[in-house]
Design an enzyme around this catalytic site. Structure first.
Site, PDB file in Angstrom:
ATOM      1  N   THR A 282      12.551  -6.499  -0.091  1.00 20.26           N
ATOM      2  CA  THR A 282      13.771  -5.808  -0.512  1.00 20.26           C
ATOM      3  C   THR A 282      14.974  -6.597  -0.005  1.00 20.26           C
TER       4      THR A 282
ATOM      5  N   GLU B 285       8.867  -8.352  -3.638  1.00 20.79           N
ATOM      6  CA  GLU B 285       8.753  -9.568  -2.815  1.00 20.79           C
ATOM      7  C   GLU B 285       9.822  -9.631  -1.739  1.00 20.79           C
TER       8      GLU B 285
ATOM      9  N   SER C  69       7.662  -2.468   2.949  1.00 27.69           N
ATOM     10  CA  SER C  69       8.437  -3.506   3.614  1.00 27.69           C
ATOM     11  C   SER C  69       7.759  -3.974   4.901  1.00 27.69           C
TER      12      SER C  69
ATOM     13  N   GLU D 281       0.863  -1.187   0.000  1.00 36.02           N
ATOM     14  CA  GLU D 281       0.000   0.000   0.000  1.00 36.02           C
ATOM     15  C   GLU D 281       0.893   1.228   0.000  1.00 36.02           C
ATOM     16  N   PRO D 282       0.286   2.362  -0.275  1.00 33.11           N
ATOM     17  CA  PRO D 282       1.118   3.578  -0.269  1.00 33.11           C
ATOM     18  C   PRO D 282       1.924   3.717   1.022  1.00 33.11           C
TER      19      PRO D 282
ATOM     20  N   GLN E 143      28.504  -2.357 -19.442  1.00 32.86           N
ATOM     21  CA  GLN E 143      29.857  -1.805 -19.514  1.00 32.86           C
ATOM     22  C   GLN E 143      30.615  -2.374 -20.720  1.00 32.86           C
TER      23      GLN E 143
ATOM     24  N   THR F 212       1.020  -6.161  -9.417  1.00 34.88           N
ATOM     25  CA  THR F 212       1.320  -6.759 -10.714  1.00 34.88           C
ATOM     26  C   THR F 212       0.040  -7.343 -11.312  1.00 34.88           C
TER      27      THR F 212
HETATM   28  C1  LIG Z   1       7.190  -3.552 -10.700  1.00 40.59           C
HETATM   29  C2  LIG Z   1       6.687  -3.813  -9.323  1.00 40.59           C
HETATM   30  C3  LIG Z   1       5.763  -4.825  -9.121  1.00 40.59           C
HETATM   31  C4  LIG Z   1       5.256  -5.055  -7.854  1.00 40.59           C
HETATM   32  N1  LIG Z   1       4.303  -6.014  -7.706  1.00 40.59           N
HETATM   33  C5  LIG Z   1       3.676  -6.127  -6.488  1.00 40.59           C
HETATM   34  C6  LIG Z   1       2.569  -6.979  -6.314  1.00 40.59           C
HETATM   35  O1  LIG Z   1       2.152  -7.676  -7.252  1.00 40.59           O
HETATM   36  N2  LIG Z   1       1.957  -7.021  -5.135  1.00 40.59           N
HETATM   37  C7  LIG Z   1       2.376  -6.244  -4.081  1.00 40.59           C
HETATM   38  O2  LIG Z   1       1.790  -6.328  -3.044  1.00 40.59           O
HETATM   39  N3  LIG Z   1       3.439  -5.443  -4.206  1.00 40.59           N
HETATM   40  C8  LIG Z   1       4.087  -5.347  -5.376  1.00 40.59           C
HETATM   41  N4  LIG Z   1       5.151  -4.491  -5.516  1.00 40.59           N
HETATM   42  C9  LIG Z   1       5.568  -3.704  -4.379  1.00 40.59           C
HETATM   43  C10 LIG Z   1       6.882  -4.158  -3.755  1.00 40.59           C
HETATM   44  O3  LIG Z   1       6.740  -5.403  -3.130  1.00 40.59           O
HETATM   45  C11 LIG Z   1       7.339  -3.071  -2.786  1.00 40.59           C
HETATM   46  O4  LIG Z   1       7.760  -1.979  -3.569  1.00 40.59           O
HETATM   47  C12 LIG Z   1       8.429  -3.533  -1.865  1.00 40.59           C
HETATM   48  O5  LIG Z   1       7.914  -4.443  -0.939  1.00 40.59           O
HETATM   49  C13 LIG Z   1       9.061  -2.359  -1.110  1.00 40.59           C
HETATM   50  O6  LIG Z   1       8.103  -1.563  -0.519  1.00 40.59           O
HETATM   51  P1  LIG Z   1       8.121   0.030  -0.735  1.00 40.59           P
HETATM   52  O7  LIG Z   1       8.173   0.269  -2.163  1.00 40.59           O
HETATM   53  O8  LIG Z   1       6.981   0.582  -0.013  1.00 40.59           O
HETATM   54  O9  LIG Z   1       9.474   0.491  -0.106  1.00 40.59           O
HETATM   55  P2  LIG Z   1       9.798   0.824   1.422  1.00 40.59           P
HETATM   56  O10 LIG Z   1       9.262  -0.250   2.282  1.00 40.59           O
HETATM   57  O11 LIG Z   1       9.399   2.214   1.687  1.00 40.59           O
HETATM   58  O12 LIG Z   1      11.350   0.668   1.440  1.00 40.59           O
HETATM   59  C14 LIG Z   1      12.245   1.680   0.951  1.00 40.59           C
HETATM   60  C15 LIG Z   1      13.652   1.279   1.318  1.00 40.59           C
HETATM   61  O13 LIG Z   1      13.795   1.272   2.737  1.00 40.59           O
HETATM   62  C16 LIG Z   1      14.297   0.029   3.162  1.00 40.59           C
HETATM   63  N5  LIG Z   1      13.770  -0.291   4.483  1.00 40.59           N
HETATM   64  C17 LIG Z   1      12.464  -0.275   4.863  1.00 40.59           C
HETATM   65  N6  LIG Z   1      12.378  -0.663   6.135  1.00 40.59           N
HETATM   66  C18 LIG Z   1      13.633  -0.945   6.555  1.00 40.59           C
HETATM   67  C19 LIG Z   1      14.191  -1.416   7.769  1.00 40.59           C
HETATM   68  N7  LIG Z   1      13.438  -1.682   8.822  1.00 40.59           N
HETATM   69  N8  LIG Z   1      15.535  -1.595   7.839  1.00 40.59           N
HETATM   70  C20 LIG Z   1      16.301  -1.322   6.787  1.00 40.59           C
HETATM   71  N9  LIG Z   1      15.824  -0.904   5.609  1.00 40.59           N
HETATM   72  C21 LIG Z   1      14.504  -0.703   5.494  1.00 40.59           C
HETATM   73  C22 LIG Z   1      13.855  -0.949   2.119  1.00 40.59           C
HETATM   74  O14 LIG Z   1      14.656  -2.103   2.143  1.00 40.59           O
HETATM   75  C23 LIG Z   1      14.023  -0.127   0.869  1.00 40.59           C
HETATM   76  O15 LIG Z   1      15.371  -0.144   0.487  1.00 40.59           O
HETATM   77  C24 LIG Z   1       5.700  -4.283  -6.755  1.00 40.59           C
HETATM   78  C25 LIG Z   1       6.661  -3.296  -6.965  1.00 40.59           C
HETATM   79  C26 LIG Z   1       7.138  -3.047  -8.231  1.00 40.59           C
HETATM   80  C27 LIG Z   1       8.128  -1.958  -8.420  1.00 40.59           C
HETATM   81  C1  LIG Z   2      24.580   9.047 -24.629  1.00 41.26           C
HETATM   82  C2  LIG Z   2      25.940   9.043 -25.255  1.00 41.26           C
HETATM   83  C3  LIG Z   2      26.529  10.209 -25.654  1.00 41.26           C
HETATM   84  C4  LIG Z   2      27.770  10.218 -26.271  1.00 41.26           C
HETATM   85  N1  LIG Z   2      28.303  11.362 -26.712  1.00 41.26           N
HETATM   86  C5  LIG Z   2      29.442  11.369 -27.434  1.00 41.26           C
HETATM   87  C6  LIG Z   2      29.963  12.553 -28.013  1.00 41.26           C
HETATM   88  O1  LIG Z   2      29.408  13.618 -27.850  1.00 41.26           O
HETATM   89  N2  LIG Z   2      31.059  12.464 -28.779  1.00 41.26           N
HETATM   90  C7  LIG Z   2      31.692  11.298 -28.997  1.00 41.26           C
HETATM   91  O2  LIG Z   2      32.688  11.269 -29.721  1.00 41.26           O
HETATM   92  N3  LIG Z   2      31.249  10.144 -28.445  1.00 41.26           N
HETATM   93  C8  LIG Z   2      30.137  10.153 -27.667  1.00 41.26           C
HETATM   94  N4  LIG Z   2      29.663   8.995 -27.135  1.00 41.26           N
HETATM   95  C9  LIG Z   2      30.415   7.763 -27.355  1.00 41.26           C
HETATM   96  C10 LIG Z   2      31.195   7.293 -26.095  1.00 41.26           C
HETATM   97  O3  LIG Z   2      32.281   8.128 -25.830  1.00 41.26           O
HETATM   98  C11 LIG Z   2      31.639   5.869 -26.388  1.00 41.26           C
HETATM   99  O4  LIG Z   2      30.483   5.067 -26.284  1.00 41.26           O
HETATM  100  C12 LIG Z   2      32.700   5.415 -25.426  1.00 41.26           C
HETATM  101  O5  LIG Z   2      33.939   6.022 -25.719  1.00 41.26           O
HETATM  102  C13 LIG Z   2      32.924   3.909 -25.479  1.00 41.26           C
HETATM  103  O6  LIG Z   2      33.182   3.514 -26.783  1.00 41.26           O
HETATM  104  P1  LIG Z   2      32.317   2.352 -27.426  1.00 41.26           P
HETATM  105  O7  LIG Z   2      30.906   2.593 -27.133  1.00 41.26           O
HETATM  106  O8  LIG Z   2      32.722   2.231 -28.829  1.00 41.26           O
HETATM  107  O9  LIG Z   2      32.736   1.069 -26.601  1.00 41.26           O
HETATM  108  P2  LIG Z   2      34.014   0.164 -26.827  1.00 41.26           P
HETATM  109  O10 LIG Z   2      35.210   0.975 -27.075  1.00 41.26           O
HETATM  110  O11 LIG Z   2      33.652  -0.903 -27.759  1.00 41.26           O
HETATM  111  O12 LIG Z   2      34.174  -0.456 -25.386  1.00 41.26           O
HETATM  112  C14 LIG Z   2      33.368  -1.519 -24.921  1.00 41.26           C
HETATM  113  C15 LIG Z   2      33.940  -2.035 -23.608  1.00 41.26           C
HETATM  114  O13 LIG Z   2      35.224  -2.610 -23.808  1.00 41.26           O
HETATM  115  C16 LIG Z   2      36.196  -2.033 -22.962  1.00 41.26           C
HETATM  116  N5  LIG Z   2      37.481  -1.982 -23.640  1.00 41.26           N
HETATM  117  C17 LIG Z   2      37.777  -1.496 -24.861  1.00 41.26           C
HETATM  118  N6  LIG Z   2      39.064  -1.629 -25.126  1.00 41.26           N
HETATM  119  C18 LIG Z   2      39.651  -2.189 -24.030  1.00 41.26           C
HETATM  120  C19 LIG Z   2      40.972  -2.580 -23.679  1.00 41.26           C
HETATM  121  N7  LIG Z   2      41.994  -2.401 -24.496  1.00 41.26           N
HETATM  122  N8  LIG Z   2      41.169  -3.129 -22.466  1.00 41.26           N
HETATM  123  C20 LIG Z   2      40.129  -3.319 -21.635  1.00 41.26           C
HETATM  124  N9  LIG Z   2      38.883  -2.982 -21.898  1.00 41.26           N
HETATM  125  C21 LIG Z   2      38.631  -2.413 -23.092  1.00 41.26           C
HETATM  126  C22 LIG Z   2      35.632  -0.642 -22.679  1.00 41.26           C
HETATM  127  O14 LIG Z   2      36.175  -0.110 -21.491  1.00 41.26           O
HETATM  128  C23 LIG Z   2      34.142  -0.938 -22.586  1.00 41.26           C
HETATM  129  O15 LIG Z   2      33.849  -1.445 -21.315  1.00 41.26           O
HETATM  130  C24 LIG Z   2      28.449   8.997 -26.471  1.00 41.26           C
HETATM  131  C25 LIG Z   2      27.865   7.800 -26.022  1.00 41.26           C
HETATM  132  C26 LIG Z   2      26.624   7.834 -25.440  1.00 41.26           C
HETATM  133  C27 LIG Z   2      26.019   6.532 -24.991  1.00 41.26           C
END
Ligand SMILES: Cc1cc2nc3c(=O)[nH]c(=O)nc-3n(C[C@H](O)[C@H](O)[C@H](O)COP(=O)(O)OP(=O)(O)OC[C@H]3O[C@@H](n4cnc5c(N)ncnc54)[C@H](O)[C@@H]3O)c2cc1C
Ligand SMILES: Cc1cc2nc3c(=O)[nH]c(=O)nc-3n(C[C@H](O)[C@H](O)[C@H](O)COP(=O)(O)OP(=O)(O)OC[C@H]3O[C@@H](n4cnc5c(N)ncnc54)[C@H](O)[C@@H]3O)c2cc1C
Ligand SMILES: Cc1cc2nc3c(=O)[nH]c(=O)nc-3n(C[C@H](O)[C@H](O)[C@H](O)COP(=O)(O)OP(=O)(O)OC[C@H]3O[C@@H](n4cnc5c(N)ncnc54)[C@H](O)[C@@H]3O)c2cc1C
Lengths: 323, 263, 380
Positions: free
Chosen positions: C366, C364, C131, C126-127, C337, C157
Site C-alpha cells: 500500500t 504490492e 500489509s 491472507e485474510p 471530471q 491474481t
Molecule cells: C485486485 C487485487 C489483486 C491482488 N493480487 C494479489 C496477489 O496476486 N498476491 C497477493 O499475495 N496479494 C494480492 N493482493 C492483495 C494485496 O497485496 C493486499 O490487498 C495489500 O497488500 C493490502 O493488504 P490488505 O488488503 O490486507 O490491507 P491491510 O493490510 O489490512 O491494510 C488496510 C489499510 O491499513 C493500512 N495499514 C496497515 N498497516 C499499517 C501501518 N502499520 N501503518 C499505517 N498504515 C497501515 C494500509 O496501508 C491500508 O491502507 C491483491 C489485491 C487486489 C485488490
Molecule cells: C448519474 C447522473 C445523474 C444525473 N442526473 C441528472 C438529472 O436528474 N437531471 C439533469 O438535468 N442532469 C442530470 N445529470 C447531468 C449532470 O448534471 C451533468 O452531467 C453535469 O451538469 C455536467 O454536465 P456535462 O456532463 O454535460 O459536462 P460538461 O458540461 O461537458 O462539463 C465537462 C467538464 O468541463 C468543465 N467545464 C465546462 N464548462 C466550463 C467552463 N466554462 N470553465 C471551466 N470548466 C468548464 C466542467 O466543470 C466539467 O468538469 C446527471 C448525470 C449523472 C452522471
C-alpha cells in the site's frame, strides 16, 4: 495550334465517365488558351465509341489493333508513346483511375515527361501549368506551379470535372496506325473478375446509412443497423470497413466499390477521402456525422453533425422509433 | 524468390489537426506521430508471406532521414531480411520521379524477382514511385494489386478496377507490383522480430554514393517549381446543425423525413 | 545523462502499442461488464513474445530487462488496464524463480510462461495478513520427503487460472526473528487439496482474475521449496523490488491514457460556446497531468534501469511506486471530471481508468507501506 490530348477510357465496350470529365477540362482550358482538343481512342472494334466522342472534341484519333482489345500496360504504353511523339501535344490527360494509375507513371518515365497525378484543377499561364491537388487524405490543398515544359502529362481525379460535357463540336475522326509491338514486357490480360454474388444492391437503395472507420469496432455496427432499420435504409460503408471484413465488399461505396445516388446518404464516421466521395457525392442529400469538424466530408455534405456517432445514433433512432 | 519492398514513413493525419508553416510550403510535423505508410505495410506483409511460402530474401528500402530507419526496423521485425536507407539529404523537395531515381539506383544492383511498393502514399498521394521504378528497371509491372499467385517464372495478379471489378493479369518475373490495401491482414511486430533486427545492419547510402547529381534530384531535379499549401476553405459545404444533441437529432430526423420520404 | 530510450526500446513500445490498441479496445467494455476475459488474447500476446521479456534466453525468454517489461506493461495498461493486467500478470512470480528458483524449477516453468502454455501466480496475502506479511499463517510442515501445506490465501491474481502458484508459507513459527519464519513453495494447482474460488465484484481491472485459495494437506516434494528454507521474507522483499516497478508502469500507462482521453474530449466538447479545452481551468489540468506523468515516468525509468544495471535501491523503487500510483489517481480523477457526466458511465474509457487506478495504491505494498520504506531509508 497546340493540342490537349485526352486518353479516352473505356472498358467492356463502354466509355467511362472520366473520359468526358477530361474532355470537359480540356475544352475549358483549350478555350481559354486557344488549344485544340483531341481524344485518343485505343482499342479494337471501337467504331461505336468514336461517334460519342466526336461532339466533344476537335479531333478523334483512333488506333485500332487486336492487341488493344483490353487495357494492357505494355501495349498502351507503346500506343500512347506513338501518339504523343506524333502529335506533340502540350498536355496529355489521363484519368487517375485503375488504368491511368497503371499507365501514367511509366509513360512519364519512359518519355521523361513531367507528370502530375491526381489533379483536381488545371490552369495555364503563359504556357506554364498550374495544378491543384488534394493531399493528406483531402485535408490539405496543394497548388503546384510546374516548371516550363513543352509537354506535360496529367492524371485527373475522377469526379473533379463535370461529365456533362457540351456536345457542340464535330471532331474529325482520324485513324492512326498502331506501332509494331516491339517493346513488350510480357504482361497478359487474362480476364475480368466480378465481385462475388452480393446480398443487397446498395446502388438501388433510396436511403443509405454508411459507416466508416469511425464506427470503431464491429460491435458498434448494430447501432447503425438499428438506425437504418428504423428509417428503412440500407447499410453501406467506406473501404476500411470492407477491408476489415466488418461488412461485405458489396457494401463498399467509392471508386473501388459502388457508385450510389440515393435520395439521402448518411455518412457516419467517414472522413470523405475523394475515392469515397466519388462514389456518393451525387446523392441528393448528404448528411455527415463526424467528430472532426475539419473532416473533408463536410465540404460536400449538405448537413453536418459534429459529434461522436455513438452518441448521436441512439438518439436519432429514438426519434423514429417513437414517431 | 527474392523480393525488394520500398517503404516510407508518413505522418499519421486521420485524427490530427494539420497546420501549415508560414511559407505555406509544408505541414508542421512536430506534433505528429509517424508510422509506416498504410499501403507499404500491406506490401511488406505480402512480401514476407511470399518469402515464407517460396523461400528467398526480402530487402526493404527507404529514402528518408535517420528517423525513417524506424520503418525499416518495423519491416525487418515483420520478417524482412535486409534493409537499405538512402539518406534524404539532397532529395528534399524532390518530386516522385526524383525519389524513384534514388530508389532505382539503390535497388538496381540488388538481385530480385519481385519489387513491391505501396499503391500510393497517404501523404502526397502521388501513386507514382512504384511504376516509375518499374520503367527505370525495364520490367513488367502491375498496379493496385489485391491478389498474388506465384507461378514458374511468372506471376499472376488481381488488379483492382473500379466498380467492384478486378482484372487478372500475368507476367514474367522479375516484375514490379504496387500493393493495394486489403490484400492481406498485416501481422503485428513481435518481440522476437525486434530482437532479430539487432543482428541486421541497415545499409546506409546517399545521393552522392548513388551517383546522383544535384540537377537530377531535389528541387533542381523536380518538375515542380513551387507548391503552395492551404487548408480547404471552410464555411462552404455542410450546414452544421447546432443545439443540444436532442435538438440536432430532431432536425436531422426532419431532414431525413423530408428528403427521404420516410414516414 | 541520457533520458532517451534506445531504438530497440522504442521499437518495443511501438510494437506493444500496435498490438494493444489493435486488440484491446474492442473487448474492454465487454470484459469489464461481465468480469470475463478471452484467453486467446493472452496466447496471442505470448506468441508475439510480449510475456516475460525479462526471462533469460536460456528459458526461451527474450533476455531483456525489467525496463522493457515495463514499457510493454505501460502500453498494455494505456490501452486497457483490465486486459493489460490479465495478460501482463501471467508471469507474476517468474521474477522470484529467476532470483531464487532451482535450475529444475526454472527449466520446467519459465519456458511454459513465455510460450503461453501456463500461468504462474504468487500468493502472499491472507485474510489476516496483508500489509504485515510476517503474519502469514499458512503452514508448511515437513513430513519425510514432502512438505505438507495448510492454510488460506486471499486476493491471488490468476488464482483460478494459474498452473503453478508460489505460496508464501510459515515454516518456522518460533524463530525469534519475524523475518526468518517464512519460505516460498511452488505448488502445481492440480495438486490434491488445492482449491480456488474466483472473487467477484472488483471495482476495476475486472478482466483480470483474482481468487481466494484454500490449501488442505497439500503435499509437494522437498524440491518444491524455492531457494532456502527460512529466507522467504527476504526473498519477498527482493521480489517486490522488481515487481513494484511493473506497478509504476501500470500507473504511468493508465495516467497517459487518462490524459489522452481528456485532450480528445475537451477539444471535441463545447460548452458556453467554446471547446472545453479553451478554458484555462482545463488547460491547467492538462498541463498538470502531463507534468506529473513525465515526473512519474522519469522516476520509474530511473528505478527500473538501475535495477537492470544491478543496483537495487528499495527506497527509490518505493518512491516510484507510491508517486506513480498517486499520479495515476489524480489523472484519472481529473479525466473523469473533464468528461462531466459522461465519465460516470462505463462506456467511457476514463470510467474504467478511474476504477482501475485505486488498486495501484493498494497492491504490492500500500502507499503507506511504500512511504514507510522511504522514511526508514531516511530516518533509519
Ligand atoms: C485486485 C487485487 C489483486 C491482488 N493480487 C494479489 C496477489 O496476486 N498476491 C497477493 O499475495 N496479494 C494480492 N493482493 C492483495 C494485496 O497485496 C493486499 O490487498 C495489500 O497488500 C493490502 O493488504 P490488505 O488488503 O490486507 O490491507 P491491510 O493490510 O489490512 O491494510 C488496510 C489499510 O491499513 C493500512 N495499514 C496497515 N498497516 C499499517 C501501518 N502499520 N501503518 C499505517 N498504515 C497501515 C494500509 O496501508 C491500508 O491502507 C491483491 C489485491 C487486489 C485488490
Ligand atoms: C448519474 C447522473 C445523474 C444525473 N442526473 C441528472 C438529472 O436528474 N437531471 C439533469 O438535468 N442532469 C442530470 N445529470 C447531468 C449532470 O448534471 C451533468 O452531467 C453535469 O451538469 C455536467 O454536465 P456535462 O456532463 O454535460 O459536462 P460538461 O458540461 O461537458 O462539463 C465537462 C467538464 O468541463 C468543465 N467545464 C465546462 N464548462 C466550463 C467552463 N466554462 N470553465 C471551466 N470548466 C468548464 C466542467 O466543470 C466539467 O468538469 C446527471 C448525470 C449523472 C452522471
Ligand atoms: C485506388 C484506391 C481506391 C480506393 N477506393 C475506395 C473506395 O471505393 N471507397 C472508399 O471508401 N475508400 C476507398 N479508398 C480509400 C480511401 O482513400 C480512404 O482511405 C477511405 O475512404 C477512408 O475511409 P474512412 O473515411 O472510413 O476512414 P478514415 O479516413 O480513417 O476516417 C474516419 C473518420 O471517422 C471520424 N470518426 C472517428 N471516430 C468517430 C466517432 N466516434 N464519431 C464520429 N466520427 C468519428 C474521424 O474523424 C474520421 O474523419 C481507396 C483508395 C485507393 C488508393
Amino acid at each position: 495550334m497546340d493540342e490537349i490530348l485526352v486518353l479516352a477510357e473505356h472498358r467492356q465496350g463502354e466509355l467511362r465517365d472520366i473520359t468526358f470529365e477530361m474532355l470537359f477540362a480540356a475544352n475549358t482550358l483549350g478555350k481559354e488558351n486557344d488549344l485544340a482538343t483531341a481524344a485518343l481512342l485505343l482499342g479494337h472494334e471501337t467504331s461505336g465509341l468514336s461517334g460519342k466522342l466526336k461532339g466533344a472534341c476537335d479531333r478523334v484519333l483512333v488506333m485500332e489493333d487486336p492487341e488493344l482489345a483490353h487495357y494492357n500496360a505494355d501495349q498502351y504504353l507503346m500506343a500512347l508513346e506513338t501518339a504523343i511523339k506524333d502529335r506533340k501535344p502540350l498536355l496529355t490527360l489521363i484519368g487517375h483511375t485503375a488504368i491511368g494509375m497503371d499507365l501514367a507513371p511509366a509513360m512519364a518515365a519512359r518519355l521523361s515527361l513531367p507528370l502530375v497525378t491526381d489533379c483536381v484543377d488545371l490552369s495555364l499561364e503563359e504556357g506554364r501549368l498550374g495544378v491543384l491537388r488534394q493531399i493528406y487524405g483531402g485535408k490539405i490543398n496543394a497548388q503546384l506551379a510546374m516548371k516550363p515544359s513543352d509537354h506535360y502529362l496529367i492524371s485527373l481525379r475522377t469526379g473533379a470535372f463535370d461529365a456533362e460535357v457540351e456536345q457542340g463540336k464535330s471532331g474529325d475522326v482520324e485513324t492512326i496506325p498502331a506501332p509494331a509491338w516491339t517493346n513488350l514486357r510480357g504482361r497478359q490480360f487474362l480476364g475480368y473478375v466480378e465481385a462475388e454474388l452480393e446480398d443487397v444492391d446498395i446502388a438501388a437503395a433510396d436511403i443509405l446509412v454508411s459507416i466508416g472507420r469511425g464506427i470503431g469496432k464491429p460491435e458498434n455496427i448494430p447501432l447503425a443497423q438499428e438506425f437504418a432499420d428504423a428509417i428503412g435504409a440500407t447499410l453501406s460503408c467506406s473501404r476500411p470497413v470492407a477491408d476489415e471484413e466488418w461488412l461485405p465488399k458489396s457494401r463498399q461505396v467509392g471508386t473501388s466499390g459502388k457508385t450510389v445516388r440515393p435520395k439521402v446518404y448518411i455518412a457516419l464516421g467517414i472522413s470523405g477521402a475523394y475515392q469515397h466521395q466519388a462514389g456518393m457525392k451525387n446523392a441528393d442529400t448528404i448528411i455527415a456525422v463526424n467528430k472532426d469538424p475539419m473532416a473533408p466530408i463536410f465540404a460536400i455534405a449538405h448537413y453536418g453533425i459534429v459529434d461522436d456517432l455513438a452518441q448521436v445514433l441512439p438518439v436519432l433512432t429514438e426519434h423514429f422509433a417513437k414517431k | 524468390m527474392n523480393i525488394v519492398v520500398c517503404v516510407k514513413q508518413v505522418p499519421e493525419v486521420t485524427d490530427a489537426e494539420l497546420e501549415i508553416n508560414k511559407e505555406g510550403a509544408e505541414i508542421l510535423k512536430e506534433d505528429l506521430e509517424f508510422d509506416i505508410n498504410e499501403w507499404d505495410n500491406y506490401a511488406v506483409e505480402e512480401a514476407v508471406r511470399i518469402k515464407e511460402a517460396h523461400h528467398g530474401k526480402v530487402t526493404v528500402v527507404t529514402l528518408g532521414d535517420e528517423d525513417c530507419a524506424d520503418v525499416l526496423r518495423t519491416a525487418l521485425a515483420m520478417g524482412a531480411d535486409e534493409a537499405i536507407r538512402i539518406d534524404e539529404q539532397g532529395f528534399e523537395f524532390s518530386d516522385a520521379a526524383g525519389i524513384a531515381q534514388g530508389l532505382y539506383r539503390a535497388v538496381r544492383d540488388v538481385p530480385f524477382d519481385l519489387l513491391l511498393t505501396g499503391a500510393q502514399g497517404s501523404d502526397d498521394g502521388w501513386a507514382q514511385v512504384g511504376l516509375t521504378l518499374a520503367e527505370l528497371l525495364g520490367i513488367p509491372y502491375a498496379s493496385l494489386v489485391v491478389g498474388v499467385e506465384i507461378g514458374e517464372g511468372t506471376i499472376t495478379v488481381h488488379r483492382e478496377l473500379e466498380s467492384n471489378t478486378q482484372e487478372k493479369v500475368d507476367m514474367p518475373l522479375p516484375a514490379a507490383l504496387t500493393i493495394q490495401t486489403g490484400i492481406n491482414n498485416p501481422r503485428y511486430v513481435s518481440i522476437m522480430g525486434i530482437q532479430k533486427v539487432r543482428r541486421i545492419e541497415i545499409k546506409e547510402t546517399d545521393s552522392e554514393e548513388l551517383g546522383l547529381s544535384e540537377a537530377e534530384i531535389g528541387s533542381q531535379g523536380s518538375r515542380v517549381d513551387s507548391q503552395k499549401l492551404s487548408l480547404p476553405p471552410v464555411g462552404e459545404g455542410a450546414d452544421i446543425l447546432t443545439g443540444s444533441l436532442d435538438e440536432i437529432c430532431e432536425k436531422t430526423a426532419q431532414i431525413i423525413r423530408d428528403k427521404g420520404g420516410v414516414m | 545523462m541520457d533520458f532517451a530510450l534506445s531504438k530497440e526500446q522504442r521499437d518495443i513500445v511501438r510494437a506493444a502499442r500496435k498490438f494493444a490498441s489493435g486488440e484491446f479496445p474492442d473487448r474492454a467494455l465487454e470484459f469489464d461488464r461481465d468480469e470475463t476475459f478471452d484467453l486467446d488474447l493472452w496466447r496471442r500476446a505470448c506468441e508475439l513474445g510480449f510475456a516475460g521479456v525479462f526471462i533469460d534466453q536460456a528459458y526461451n525468454g527474450a533476455g531483456m530487462g525489467y525496463l522493457e517489461h515495463c514499457l510493454i506493461t505501460e502500453e498494455f495498461w494505456a490501452a486497457d488496464p483490465g486486459i493489460g493486467q490479465a495478460i501482463i500478470s501471467c508471469t507474476f512470480g517468474s521474477e522470484l524463480l529467476l532470483l531464487f528458483g532451482s535450475e529444475d524449477q526454472k527449466q520446467l516453468i519459465l519456458p511454459q510462461l513465455v510460450a503461453g502454455k501456463a500461468m504462474i501466480a504468487t500468493a502472499i496475502t491472507e485474510p489476516d495478513a496483508g500489509s504485515d506479511v510476517t503474519m502469514v499463517a499458512t503452514a508448511a510442515v515437513r513430513h519425510g520427503d514432502e512438505w505438507v501445506i495448510n492454510g488460506s490465501k486471499m486476493f491471488t491474481t490468476n488464482g483460478s487460472l494459474a498452473t503453478y502458484i508460489l505460496f508464501f508459507c510459515r515454516t518456522d513459527p518460533h524463530n525469534p526473528s519475524r523475518h526468518a519464519r517464512h519460505s516460498f513453495f511452488l505448488v502445481p494447482t492440480d495438486t490434491p487439496g488445492f482449491k480456488s474460488k474466483k472473487i467477484h465484484g472488483k471495482m476495476g481491472i475486472r478482466a483480470s482474475d483474482t481468487a481466494e485459495i484454500s490449501l488442505s494437506n497439500v503435499r509437494v516434494p522437498l524440491t518444491n521449496l524455492v531457494g532456502e528454507e527460512g529466507a522467504g521474507f527476504h526473498q519477498l522483499m527482493a521480489f517486490f523490488d522488481r515487481t513494484r516497478l511493473h506497478i509504476c508502469a501500470q500507473a504511468v500507462g493508465l495516467a497517459r491514457a487518462a490524459l489522452e482521453e481528456s485532450i480528445r474530449h475537451t477539444k471535441e466538447r463545447s460548452q458556453f460556446g467554446a471547446p472545453l479545452a479553451s478554458f484555462q481551468v482545463t488547460q491547467f489540468k492538462i498541463a498538470e497531468m502531463a507534468t506529473r506523468i513525465r515526473a512519474a515516468k522519469n522516476l520509474y525509468y530511473e528505478a527500473a534501469s538501475s535495477v537492470d544495471q544491478g543496483t537495487i535501491d528499495p527506497a527509490l523503487i518505493a518512491m516510484a511506486k507510491w508517486f506513480s500510483a498517486e499520479v495515476a489517481l489524480q489523472c484519472a480523477d481529473e479525466a473523469v471530471q473533464m468528461h462531466g457526466g459522461y465519465g460516470y458511465i462505463d462506456e467511457y474509457k476514463v470510467n474504467r481508468l478511474y476504477r482501475a487506478a485505486k488498486l495501484l495504491e493498494i497492491y504490492e505494498g500500500t502507499k503507506e507501506m511504500e512511504k514507510t520504506i522511504i522514511a526508514r531509508s531516511l530516518l533509519g
